[in-house]
Design a protein around this motif. Structure first.
Motif, PDB file in Angstrom:
ATOM      1  N   SER A  72      -9.244  -2.437  -1.892  1.00 31.08           N
ATOM      2  CA  SER A  72      -9.473  -0.996  -1.797  1.00 31.08           C
ATOM      3  C   SER A  72      -8.232  -0.264  -1.286  1.00 31.08           C
ATOM      4  O   SER A  72      -7.583  -0.695  -0.330  1.00 31.08           O
ATOM      5  CB  SER A  72     -10.648  -0.707  -0.866  1.00 31.08           C
ATOM      6  OG  SER A  72     -10.788   0.683  -0.656  1.00 31.08           O
ATOM      7  N   ALA A 107      -8.821   2.944  -0.529  1.00 30.65           N
ATOM      8  CA  ALA A 107      -9.514   4.102   0.038  1.00 30.65           C
ATOM      9  C   ALA A 107      -8.730   4.633   1.231  1.00 30.65           C
ATOM     10  O   ALA A 107      -8.210   3.869   2.053  1.00 30.65           O
ATOM     11  CB  ALA A 107     -10.921   3.710   0.475  1.00 30.65           C
ATOM     12  N   GLY A 108      -8.609   5.945   1.305  1.00 33.47           N
ATOM     13  CA  GLY A 108      -7.875   6.580   2.385  1.00 33.47           C
ATOM     14  C   GLY A 108      -6.453   6.947   2.040  1.00 33.47           C
ATOM     15  O   GLY A 108      -5.828   7.741   2.753  1.00 33.47           O
ATOM     16  N   VAL A 109      -5.909   6.373   0.963  1.00 28.87           N
ATOM     17  CA  VAL A 109      -4.574   6.778   0.517  1.00 28.87           C
ATOM     18  C   VAL A 109      -4.665   8.201  -0.049  1.00 28.87           C
ATOM     19  O   VAL A 109      -5.514   8.476  -0.894  1.00 28.87           O
ATOM     20  CB  VAL A 109      -4.034   5.815  -0.558  1.00 28.87           C
ATOM     21  CG1 VAL A 109      -2.746   6.364  -1.175  1.00 28.87           C
ATOM     22  CG2 VAL A 109      -3.782   4.441   0.039  1.00 28.87           C
ATOM     23  N   PRO A 110      -3.835   9.120   0.413  1.00 29.19           N
ATOM     24  CA  PRO A 110      -3.885  10.479  -0.141  1.00 29.19           C
ATOM     25  C   PRO A 110      -3.604  10.468  -1.646  1.00 29.19           C
ATOM     26  O   PRO A 110      -2.698   9.776  -2.119  1.00 29.19           O
ATOM     27  CB  PRO A 110      -2.784  11.220   0.616  1.00 29.19           C
ATOM     28  CG  PRO A 110      -2.570  10.427   1.866  1.00 29.19           C
ATOM     29  CD  PRO A 110      -2.830   8.999   1.489  1.00 29.19           C
ATOM     30  N   ALA A 134     -12.389  10.552  -4.228  1.00 21.52           N
ATOM     31  CA  ALA A 134     -11.180  10.243  -3.473  1.00 21.52           C
ATOM     32  C   ALA A 134     -10.667  11.443  -2.688  1.00 21.52           C
ATOM     33  O   ALA A 134      -9.600  11.365  -2.075  1.00 21.52           O
ATOM     34  CB  ALA A 134     -10.082   9.736  -4.412  1.00 21.52           C
ATOM     35  N   ASP A 135     -11.434  12.545  -2.706  1.00 20.43           N
ATOM     36  CA  ASP A 135     -11.019  13.774  -2.030  1.00 20.43           C
ATOM     37  C   ASP A 135      -9.608  14.162  -2.439  1.00 20.43           C
ATOM     38  O   ASP A 135      -8.781  14.584  -1.620  1.00 20.43           O
ATOM     39  CB  ASP A 135     -11.114  13.608  -0.511  1.00 20.43           C
ATOM     40  CG  ASP A 135     -11.081  14.940   0.226  1.00 20.43           C
ATOM     41  OD1 ASP A 135     -11.458  15.958  -0.388  1.00 20.43           O
ATOM     42  OD2 ASP A 135     -10.662  14.971   1.400  1.00 20.43           O
ATOM     43  N   ASP A 167     -14.298   2.654  -0.876  1.00 18.34           N
ATOM     44  CA  ASP A 167     -14.789   1.463  -0.191  1.00 18.34           C
ATOM     45  C   ASP A 167     -16.303   1.482  -0.040  1.00 18.34           C
ATOM     46  O   ASP A 167     -16.877   0.654   0.671  1.00 18.34           O
ATOM     47  CB  ASP A 167     -14.107   1.287   1.165  1.00 18.34           C
ATOM     48  CG  ASP A 167     -14.210   2.521   2.048  1.00 18.34           C
ATOM     49  OD1 ASP A 167     -15.027   3.421   1.724  1.00 18.34           O
ATOM     50  OD2 ASP A 167     -13.491   2.595   3.058  1.00 18.34           O
ATOM     51  N   ARG A 223       0.847  -1.195   0.000  1.00 16.59           N
ATOM     52  CA  ARG A 223       0.000   0.000   0.000  1.00 16.59           C
ATOM     53  C   ARG A 223       0.884   1.247   0.000  1.00 16.59           C
ATOM     54  O   ARG A 223       1.712   1.438   0.904  1.00 16.59           O
ATOM     55  CB  ARG A 223      -0.895  -0.021   1.241  1.00 16.59           C
ATOM     56  CG  ARG A 223      -1.914   1.106   1.334  1.00 16.59           C
ATOM     57  CD  ARG A 223      -2.714   0.957   2.627  1.00 16.59           C
ATOM     58  NE  ARG A 223      -3.659   2.031   2.818  1.00 16.59           N
ATOM     59  CZ  ARG A 223      -4.929   2.014   2.418  1.00 16.59           C
ATOM     60  NH1 ARG A 223      -5.398   0.934   1.791  1.00 16.59           N
ATOM     61  NH2 ARG A 223      -5.739   3.028   2.635  1.00 16.59           N
TER      62      ARG A 223
END
Length: 416
Positions: free
Chosen positions: A308, A310-313, A337-338, A275, A246
């Protein structure tokens, strides 16, 4: 090595002016297809509001149905009608060797009118123009042996009155006829005259590249898409690029995606970064509202798939050679994904294009038929990045990729 492909061109008219197979049995009514094209724009073009609801091709320079008698004159008519829309996303699926190249796919100069001057505001990385030393801020004074104002006034599809319209015409001229080198006279940054002949991008050999170039730096992973957003095999390439440990952060580099692509592949990437199901863009169909008075609008969603991240910058890089689906993916990553977006203004290719076949010749016309929006309601073409750059393709004095260095800084990694 390979020659740049004629993207979005399904048939090329030679000197003999070949026509589609469906038209071989009998001579097409070329004049009828001239009228059919104008009717098609009337009823299917989604951005008529840019012209107060009228069809700007009707009565434009070079758009006279009575002049159409054969394949050659129909092609000339159609190219002029499409130019009148002042929309780089409205294109023909047919061309001749001397047809003007497509912008942004086969153009390396982004030209805008500023304070009455035709200013190069961006130069494509790795292009003939960049290799010749052209930089943002140079001014075009002549193209193809004509003063630029005269050349713009003479481009069919006009008149080009506003600065935006003149900029569109100048970009068409800067791409040049596909079978010719491009002759320019510039004023450089010191206002010195520079006469340059640049090869046409249709004749430039480009090296084979992977669909995605992947690099790593201090725990960050960079995925640079090599104009591949419509390529078969991209889903597997995305999954391969995201495999393994990751990452601490992702840079999604979309600065070389001028030919657009398919929402399938955009959703394939975004699906790995969520996710839960999330909306990624809004669509509208103006024709239905025009015809019935009842609007139709819907939201397209991304669903999770695979392992997923998700949460990775995420940081997204984009610029003038980010086109169509590249633009949609930039907005989508912002939404789902912000992502932090770092970009120059993008290509501004309007909406989603649909293919229409003219009934007599079978020639394909590609028109923006849906309008597209960020999920917050911002029209795609009006989107502005979180960090706005003048140019996304500039390099520093030591060859450093300035936009990429800005992405690393945003993700907490010091510049080198």
């Amino acid at each position: 090595m390979k020659l740049a492909s004629f993207q979005n061109v399904s048939l090329i008219l030679s000197g003999a002016f070949l026509v589609s197979a469906s038209a071989i049995a009998q001579t097409p009514d070329y004049r009828a297809d001239a009228d059919n094209l104008l009717d098609l724009i009337d009823h299917r073009y989604a951005y008529a509001h840019r012209f107060d609801g009228r069809n700007p091709a009707r009565g434009a320079q070079g758009v006279d149905p009575d002049s159409v008698t054969d394949a050659a004159s129909l092609l000339r008519f159609a190219e002029c009608a499409v130019n009148a829309l002042q929309d780089h996303h409205a294109i023909l699926g047919i061309s001749s060797p001397s047809s003007y190249g497509l912008t942004p796919s086969y153009n390396d100069l982004w030209v805008e009118v500023r304070d009455g001057a035709y200013v190069v505001t961006d130069v494509r990385a790795g292009s003939p123009a960049q290799a010749a030393g052209v930089t943002p801020g140079w001014r075009i004074t002549s193209v193809a042996g004509l003063p630029i104002e005269e050349a713009v006034a003479g481009l069919c599809g006009g008149p080009y009155v506003t600065d935006a319209a003149k900029g569109f015409a100048a970009r068409v001229l800067a791409a040049g006829p596909r079978d010719q080198a491009r002759d320019f006279v510039f004023l450089d940054a010191d206002r010195q005259t520079q006469a340059l002949t640049l090869p046409n991008l249709y004749q430039v050999e480009t090296p084979e590249r992977p669909l995605i170039s992947v690099t790593e730096r201090d725990g960050l992973r960079v995925l640079r898409f090599n104009d591949s957003l419509g390529d078969e095999g991209l889903i597997a390439a995305i999954d391969e690029a995201l495999a393994g440990s990751r990452p601490d952060g992702l840079v999604i580099d979309l600065r070389d995606t001028p030919s657009g692509g398919d929402t399938l592949y955009a959703r394939a990437l975004m699906g790995r970064l969520v996710d839960e199901t999330k909306p990624y863009q809004r669509h509208a169909f103006p024709q239905i509202e025009r015809d019935t008075g009842v609007a139709r609008q819907w939201v397209e969603e991304v669903l999770p798939r695979g392992d997923s991240l998700a949460g990775v910058p995420v940081v997204v890089l984009a610029g003038r050679w980010t086109g169509s689906m590249g633009e949609g993916l930039t907005l989508g990553l912002d939404a789902v994904a912000d992502a932090v977006t770092i970009a120059a203004p993008m290509a501004g290719l309007l909406g989603a294009i649909y293919d229409y076949d003219l009934p007599e010749t079978g020639w394909t016309v590609k028109l923006p038929t849906e309008t597209l929006y960020h999920v917050d309601g911002t029209p795609r073409e009006a989107y502005r990045a979180d960090i706005v750059l003048d140019s996304a393709d500039r390099f520093g004095p030591n060859g450093e990729n300035l936009a990429l260095e800005r992405a690393f800084e945003t993700l907490g990694v010091e510049s080198r």
